[in-house]
Design a protein around this motif. Structure first.
Motif, PDB file in Angstrom:
ATOM      1  N   VAL B   7       0.825  -1.089  -0.047  1.00  0.00           N
ATOM      2  CA  VAL B   7       0.086   0.056   0.045  1.00  0.00           C
ATOM      3  C   VAL B   7       0.822   1.319   0.189  1.00  0.00           C
ATOM      4  N   LEU B   8       1.840   1.267   0.850  1.00  0.00           N
ATOM      5  CA  LEU B   8       2.904   2.453   1.007  1.00  0.00           C
ATOM      6  C   LEU B   8       3.492   2.564  -0.510  1.00  0.00           C
ATOM      7  N   ALA B   9       4.038   1.553  -1.174  1.00  0.00           N
ATOM      8  CA  ALA B   9       4.386   1.567  -2.534  1.00  0.00           C
ATOM      9  C   ALA B   9       3.597   2.496  -3.407  1.00  0.00           C
ATOM     10  N   GLU B  43      -6.475  -1.717   6.107  1.00  0.00           N
ATOM     11  CA  GLU B  43      -4.905  -1.343   5.966  1.00  0.00           C
ATOM     12  C   GLU B  43      -4.893   0.077   6.174  1.00  0.00           C
ATOM     13  N   LEU B  44      -5.555   1.003   5.353  1.00  0.00           N
ATOM     14  CA  LEU B  44      -5.474   2.374   5.293  1.00  0.00           C
ATOM     15  C   LEU B  44      -5.909   2.896   6.979  1.00  0.00           C
ATOM     16  N   THR B  45      -6.670   2.314   7.360  1.00  0.00           N
ATOM     17  CA  THR B  45      -7.164   2.702   8.762  1.00  0.00           C
ATOM     18  C   THR B  45      -5.842   2.295   9.815  1.00  0.00           C
ATOM     19  N   ILE B  53       0.803   7.213   7.068  1.00  0.00           N
ATOM     20  CA  ILE B  53       0.169   7.722   6.018  1.00  0.00           C
ATOM     21  C   ILE B  53      -0.735   8.614   6.524  1.00  0.00           C
ATOM     22  N   ALA B  54      -0.842  10.001   6.054  1.00  0.00           N
ATOM     23  CA  ALA B  54      -1.886  11.000   6.434  1.00  0.00           C
ATOM     24  C   ALA B  54      -3.182  11.136   5.516  1.00  0.00           C
ATOM     25  N   GLY B  55      -4.330  11.018   6.060  1.00  0.00           N
ATOM     26  CA  GLY B  55      -5.371  11.359   5.225  1.00  0.00           C
ATOM     27  C   GLY B  55      -6.014  12.840   5.435  1.00  0.00           C
ATOM     28  N   PHE B  69      -4.989   9.757   0.877  1.00  0.00           N
ATOM     29  CA  PHE B  69      -4.129   9.640   1.700  1.00  0.00           C
ATOM     30  C   PHE B  69      -2.756   9.526   1.149  1.00  0.00           C
ATOM     31  N   GLN B  70      -1.739  10.312   1.779  1.00  0.00           N
ATOM     32  CA  GLN B  70      -0.478  10.391   1.305  1.00  0.00           C
ATOM     33  C   GLN B  70       0.663   9.796   2.452  1.00  0.00           C
ATOM     34  N   VAL B  71       1.865   9.187   1.884  1.00  0.00           N
ATOM     35  CA  VAL B  71       2.898   8.652   2.606  1.00  0.00           C
ATOM     36  C   VAL B  71       3.451   9.800   3.684  1.00  0.00           C
TER      37      VAL B  71
END
Lengths: 189, 189
Positions: B7-9, B43-45, B53-55, B69-71
């Motif tokens: 997800v990060l990638a 996973e985002l949560t 990550i920041a939403g 969302f961004q890393v």
DNA sequence: CCGCTCATGTAACAGGTTACATGATTTA
DNA sequence: TAAATCATGTAACCTGTTACATGAGCGG
């Protein structure tokens, strides 16, 4: 259930114990499936309870006793049914590819190290699969064997495993080359 | 945790919502990972709770609101660490190969049907990956792009995906040919 | 008005990994 | 005598899949 059918397919080529099966899953069967020994012992117990395989105790003097399993008619029927059902497509799921995806944001040296480790591993598998194929076809040519051999299933899956690992190796080497060239181009600035 | 880094990638190439990410995981990201939307939302949560990550809420008028969302820097550091750690080799795990392994014990027609279904699927992916690659490199040649492009990670993983699906297609077609030829040889007896 | 896309989740369950546990024999 | 091989499992945990749930707008 997924492992179930992989185990049945693996037992087609001779009765195996849990221990032997675990070995198989590290070698030949690794072309199409992978599993921990613990998983296999559990699955064997379940398969026997469901009557898809039959186990018999083999008393050994020098070694601990073991239980050999063979596929029953019900097991064969299960495999038949499984084959007729449509398979969902399989996906690559690989940590290394995740790392490469992030290539432009992470340390290049670390990435190259991972890639060359994988290339080495892939080459080892290529060698292994080559050996397995040769031992299956004996003195026959591949074409001859595939035409008239009486057990071609394992040969075909091994061919896929071979091509897969060759693909891994080639791709790793290509990626390394690309990353190295960019490194040098960067240094020249 | 595995999906975490995928997800990060995937988020490196622009802020995405859970929904958009799910789309990505069906297309480009499918070269190296696959996941259900439900898994992604969860996973985002988790990633946000861990600060990787920041939403931010995006209010939309015609559509339901969404969260992009961004890393974060911590997320990048996590990816860096992940890349440096050695990856365990990945294995093929494919129902279709299990079926082929059992080839000599199951119905050939059913098997051929499965193989040709897969060949078609693989060809569709080959076409798709070809398009993705062209859109990434635009008017440049592949060599030129890999030398001087500023985001080659996704291109490299897509190349692996392409080769993998070409391998699938070719192997399926080969297996079909072999099985058909044996069928005919059998009939002649 | 029906189905598709956008948008986000919860809950139950199935499958897979890691850690732990045991004990004999053979090989270096 | 230490390490590897043979032989089999249990338990806790992590990951992934399937089913279910909701609701608005858009295109045919």
């Amino acid at each position: 259930m997924a492992l179930r059918h992989a185990v049945l397919a693996a037992l087609l080529d001779g009765d195996l114990s849990g221990y032997q099966l675990a070995k198989e899953f590290d070698l030949g069967v690794a072309n199409f499936w992978h599993a921990q020994p613990q998983q296999l012992y559990a699955e064997l117990t379940r398969l026997e309870k469901n009557g898809l395989i039959a186990g018999r105790e083999v008393i050994q003097e020098t070694r601990p006793n073991k239980r050999l399993f063979q596929v029953t008619d019900a097991g064969l029927a299960e495999l038949e049914e499984f084959t007729a059902a449509s398979a969902k497509p399989s996906f690559i799921r690989d940590d290394l590819l995740v790392k490469v995806q992030a290539a432009d944001h992470v340390d290049t040296e670390a990435l190259i190290a991972q890639l060359s480790e994988r290339a080495t591993f892939a080459q080892a598998k290529v060698d292994l699969f080559g050996k397995l194929l040769r031992s299956m076809r004996q003195d026959r040519t591949e074409e001859e064997f595939l035409r008239h051999g009486d057990r071609i299933g394992p040969y075909l899956t091994c061919l896929r495993g071979l091509a897969f690992e060759q693909g891994n190796r080639d791709w790793c080497e290509h990626a390394i080359t690309v990353l190295r060239e960019r490194q040098q181009a960067h240094v020249r600035h």
